[in-house]
Design an enzyme around this catalytic site. Structure first.
Site: not given
Ligand code: LLP
Length: 411
Positions: A240, A309, A339-340
């Site tokens: 995160g 994104r 096309c959006e």
């Molecule tokens: N662990 C779990 C259980 C997760 O669900 C996630 C991300 C991570 C770790 C890694 O999180 P990070 O360090 O990458 O923040 N598609 C979205 C982000 C979705 C994140 C989903 N879970 C975007 O493009 O911002």
């Protein structure tokens, strides 16, 4: 984006001119810096004082196997969320004892794959899942390692769609009573081996408060279990950590790890983290060509199917012309051919460009290619890895034939 810099007014990735990449491999194309990947992974691995602590890279953020291999070779484990991701990490020789399997909807098949692979742990997200894992382990005459993912009811402060640790979000188990019951049940089961507790409160987190609060909650639970004679191997505080897309100033991995290791001092459990974005985001750009200019639109050859994104979260990515030009006096919306009206890559950005110019969309390494689709029957872009002055194609551009490969005419 320290690996992406202008050199004599042309944008380079390490020692490769990105215009050469655009010409040799075509556009749209994802380009990654090996040096940046290594630096970011090392920022985790080298920050741990306790060598037993572990960073499990979140494969979902960037899953090309060449890149996973680099990350594995530096000592990271992996956080996976599907059989497909398990297949990827096994294909590059990942150590099963460094694999965490997260996700709310693991299928029986995926559970079986995980048990047979001997992974470090399933992060269990519901009572039903726990009983399914137990049943599958029994069928396989085995004992499955599990940790309970708790929902600590903490708002990590990011975009609503990527915040995961509030009560009412679908992730983890909220009720303290349920958590204890499941832990006690697991500790007496022949086919379950309770090894940890886990939580993951969201993504693009910009301060450490949420991690500290999560650690406090998880310590409380673990201490209570310990009093009952249930000892855990690890406490997993998820991923995160945010990155800089515009002017955000997130803590660096060293700050996160130092403050957590300080909290963990004197405890028996080891610390696991699941970073994705903070390792992958600034390692890649999406290269695209300006096809047409109309009104205040730069119409480029990349689209929402290549980088979702901006359309999905109104996310902002910096953009730059591969030729460094003087500041533009005009603001543009950079849009693709899909096309959006949601098909935009950047809005209201000041950039100088003419038709035929190449543009880089920055910080596209995380949740970029992995979220690409074939919408509008657009073949997905290629992926190129730069290492110093060399470039290698690490995923071919899809062809029109690839688009039809799995389809059949029903006669
Ligand atoms: N662990 C779990 C259980 C997760 O669900 C996630 C991300 C991570 C770790 C890694 O999180 P990070 O360090 O990458 O923040 N598609 C979205 C982000 C979705 C994140 C989903 N879970 C975007 O493009 O911002």
């Amino acid at each position: 984006m320290s690996s992406f810099k202008y050199n004599s007014s042309e944008l380079f990735c390490e020692n490769v001119n990105l215009k050469e990449i655009a010409k040799d491999f075509g556009t749209p194309s994802y380009v990654y810096s090996k040096k940046a990947i290594e630096e970011n992974a090392k920022a985790y691995v080298n920050s741990f004082d306790n060598p037993k602590n572990l960073a499990c890279f979140a494969v979902k953020s960037l899953s090309n196997i060449s890149i996973l291999k680099i990350i594995k070779d530096l000592g990271c484990g992996f956080d996976i969320v599907s059989g497909g991701e398990l297949h990827r990490v096994l294909s590059i020789g990942a150590d099963p004892k460094k694999i965490i399997f997260s996700g709310v909807g693991k299928t029986e098949k995926e559970i079986e794959q995980g048990i047979q692979t001997n992974i470090l742990s399933f992060n269990v997200e519901s009572a039903s899942e726990l009983y399914t894992i137990e049943r599958k382990a029994k069928d396989l005459n085995s004992s499955a390692p599990i940790s309970i993912r708790i929902n600590p009811d903490i708002d990590s402060g990011g975009h609503d769609y990527i915040t995961t640790g509030r009560k009412g979000d679908k992730f983890g188990i909220s009720s303290i009573q349920d958590i204890f019951e499941l832990c006690r049940y697991s500790s007496t089961s022949q086919n379950l081996n309770l090894v940890g507790l886990a939580c993951h409160i969201g993504s693009q987190i910009l301060d450490l408060d949420g991690y500290i609060k999560s650690a406090d909650k998880i310590f409380e639970l673990s201490d209570q279990l310990s009093k009952e004679g249930i000892e855990l191997d690890f406490l997993d505080l998820g991923g995160g950590l945010g990155v800089t897309y515009e002017d955000e100033v997130p803590p660096v991995p060293k700050e996160l790890i130092s403050s957590l290791e300080k909290k963990f001092s004197g405890r028996k459990e080891r610390l696991i983290l699941e970073p994705g974005r903070s390792i992958s985001a600034n390692t890649g750009v999406l290269l695209t060509k300006v096809e047409y200019i109309k009104d205040n639109f730069l119409i480029v050859d990349a689209a929402m199917n290549d980088l979702l994104r901006p359309a999905l979260y109104k996310a902002t990515h910096g953009v730059c012309n591969l030729d460094e030009k003087k500041e533009s006096t005009k603001n543009w919306n950079i849009v693709g051919p899909v096309c959006e009206s949601s098909d935009f890559l950047a809005k209201n950005v000041s950039i100088e460009a003419v038709e035929g110019d190449y543009i880089a969309i920055n910080n596209a390494g995380a949740y970029g290619f992995v979220m690409a689709s074939n919408y509008n029957s657009r073949p997905r872009a290629c992926e190129v890895l730069i290492n110093d002055d060399k470039s290698s194609l690490i995923r071919k551009r899809e062809t029109f034939d690839d688009l039809l490969e799995l389809e059949r005419i029903n006669d």
